[in-house]
Design an enzyme around this catalytic site. Structure first.
Site, mmCIF file in Angstrom:
data_model
loop_
_atom_site.group_PDB
_atom_site.id
_atom_site.type_symbol
_atom_site.label_atom_id
_atom_site.label_comp_id
_atom_site.label_asym_id
_atom_site.label_seq_id
_atom_site.Cartn_x
_atom_site.Cartn_y
_atom_site.Cartn_z
ATOM 1 C CD GLN A 1 -2.845 0.840 2.474
ATOM 2 O OE1 GLN A 1 -3.628 -0.095 2.503
ATOM 3 N NE2 GLN A 1 -2.742 1.694 3.466
ATOM 4 C CB SER B 1 3.438 6.792 4.451
ATOM 5 O OG SER B 1 2.426 6.380 5.331
ATOM 6 C CB SER C 1 3.842 -3.001 5.265
ATOM 7 O OG SER C 1 3.743 -2.144 6.382
ATOM 8 C CD GLU D 1 -6.545 1.278 9.619
ATOM 9 O OE1 GLU D 1 -5.583 0.710 10.154
ATOM 10 O OE2 GLU D 1 -6.786 2.474 9.748
ATOM 11 C CD GLU E 1 1.237 13.144 17.940
ATOM 12 O OE1 GLU E 1 1.927 13.161 18.979
ATOM 13 O OE2 GLU E 1 1.332 12.232 17.085
#
Length: 383
Positions: A134, A137, A169, A252, A367
């Site tokens: 995936q 990021s 990953s 998820e 956060e």
């Protein structure tokens, strides 16, 4: 005539019989479902082969894709069966880690928004023939998916991709990737994004594993240098990448870390806790672990009745990081300088201590999660 599924009790018996034959029962073994990605692999190719063989074994015996539709090789069973399987499987020593993102995030997204050709990948995934990564990021975006800067420029034959992804990953093992890129920089942050299916063998893709302080290297940074994709590589509508990504994040996996941490707590209890400071820290971890497990049990009961997990599921993610750090801190106090000794019996505990910070980052930083809780659970105004 439509085939009727076995009763849940009968399914549990069948699943347990299968696992008893093909895997070692270790009810209090180390919870590798949580920590597999951080382990040092002496033989990465053997790890891949073992995971692929296990996934194919599940497929051949009817335990792969329990909730996926039959037309792609799944079993089309209710969520209760997947929950029952997860509870049983967690107690056995099996090859874990390689297919997590592929099965829990990518596959359901292909089923939800993919075209007929893209959905054909799903049966190959269930058979263990395809590993996916995936590609979300980025170095400058972190957990802020709307800030991705990887560019997708339209060409006469499709798309040209340039940019960089990070913390991907199992990219080094993946044949395919699911990419989010900015296809229209004139649009606002949440618009102008497009999702793509990427063949990871395409020229111009460079995968570089990132070695972690645990010794593992399951994450990679991925560079795209004039990577040409065909026009039909778009996953979902062009410009609707944000909606596709939100669909993915909605898949998820239901949290079961509370139970996994329970296994870890039981193991830690055998260390002996004579020091009062270390013992108090450990007791706090045990209390919070049990609270997390009870919270997850409530979510699971709702899933079984057909209710999707709401935004409050983010609380479980936040609590998981807290409990993982609490256990890490307690173990560090208990073992002290012994953790630095070359004693292989302490390898698991070193892994617990060194990987604890990652649980506050992976899957969205604390956060980001707190912001989501503030806005979507508490209804607080956006800052």
């Amino acid at each position: 005539m439509e085939r009727q599924p076995p009763s849940l009790d009968a399914f549990r018996q069948q699943a347990k019989a299968f696992l008893d034959v093909h895997a070692e029962h270790r009810p209090d073994g180390f919870p590798d479902a949580m920590y597999a990605q951080f382990r040092y692999l002496r033989d990465p190719e053997r790890f891949r082969a073992d995971c692929v063989a296990w996934q194919r074994l599940l497929f051949d015996n009817g335990f792969a894709g329990l909730t996926w539709p039959r037309e792609v090789g799944g079993q089309d069973l209710p969520s209760a069966y997947a929950l029952a399987w997860a509870d049983l499987e967690a107690e056995y020593e099996i090859p874990r880690g390689l297919f997590g993102v592929t099965l829990e995030m990518v596959g359901p997204t292909l089923l939800a928004v993919g075209n007929d050709e893209q959905k054909k990948h799903c049966e190959a995934i269930l058979r263990g023939d395809e590993v996916w990564c995936q590609l979300f990021s980025e170095p400058a975006a972190g957990s802020d998916l709307a800030a991705v800067a990887t560019k997708a420029v339209s060409t006469e034959t499709g798309w040209r991709i340039n940019g960089q992804k990070v913390w991907t990953s199992e990219a080094r093992h993946a044949q395919y990737g699911y990419l989010i890129a900015r296809s229209d920089p004139t649009q606002s942050r949440h618009k102008g994004l497009t999702a793509f299916v990427v063949d990871m063998s395409t020229p111009g893709i460079d995968v570089r594993p990132l070695k972690q302080m645990t010794g593992g290297a399951s994450f990679s940074e991925v560079f795209f240098d004039d990577v040409d994709l065909p026009a039909d590589a778009a996953l979902g509508e062009v410009g609707a990448g944000w909606a596709v990504a939100m669909t993915t994040l909605g898949f998820e996996r239901f949290s079961s870390f509370g139970r996994s941490l329970g296994r870890l707590v039981r193991q830690a209890g055998e260390l002996g806790w004579d020091d009062s400071v270390a013992r108090d820290a450990f007791i706090d971890a045990v209390i919070d672990q049990r609270a997390l497990a009870a919270f997850e049990a409530g979510m699971h009961r709702r899933l079984v009745t057909g209710q999707p997990p709401g935004p409050e599921a983010a609380l479980a993610k936040l609590a998981t990081g807290k409990v993982a750090s609490q256990i890490s801190d307690a173990v560090a106090k208990r073992l002290g300088n012994d953790l630095s000794k070359p004693d292989p019996t302490l390898d698991d505990w070193r892994l617990v201590v060194l990987s604890a910070p990652a649980f506050h980052i992976a899957g969205g930083t604390d956060e980001i999660v707190k912001t989501m809780i503030a806005e979507r659970v508490l209804g607080l105004p956006k800052g």
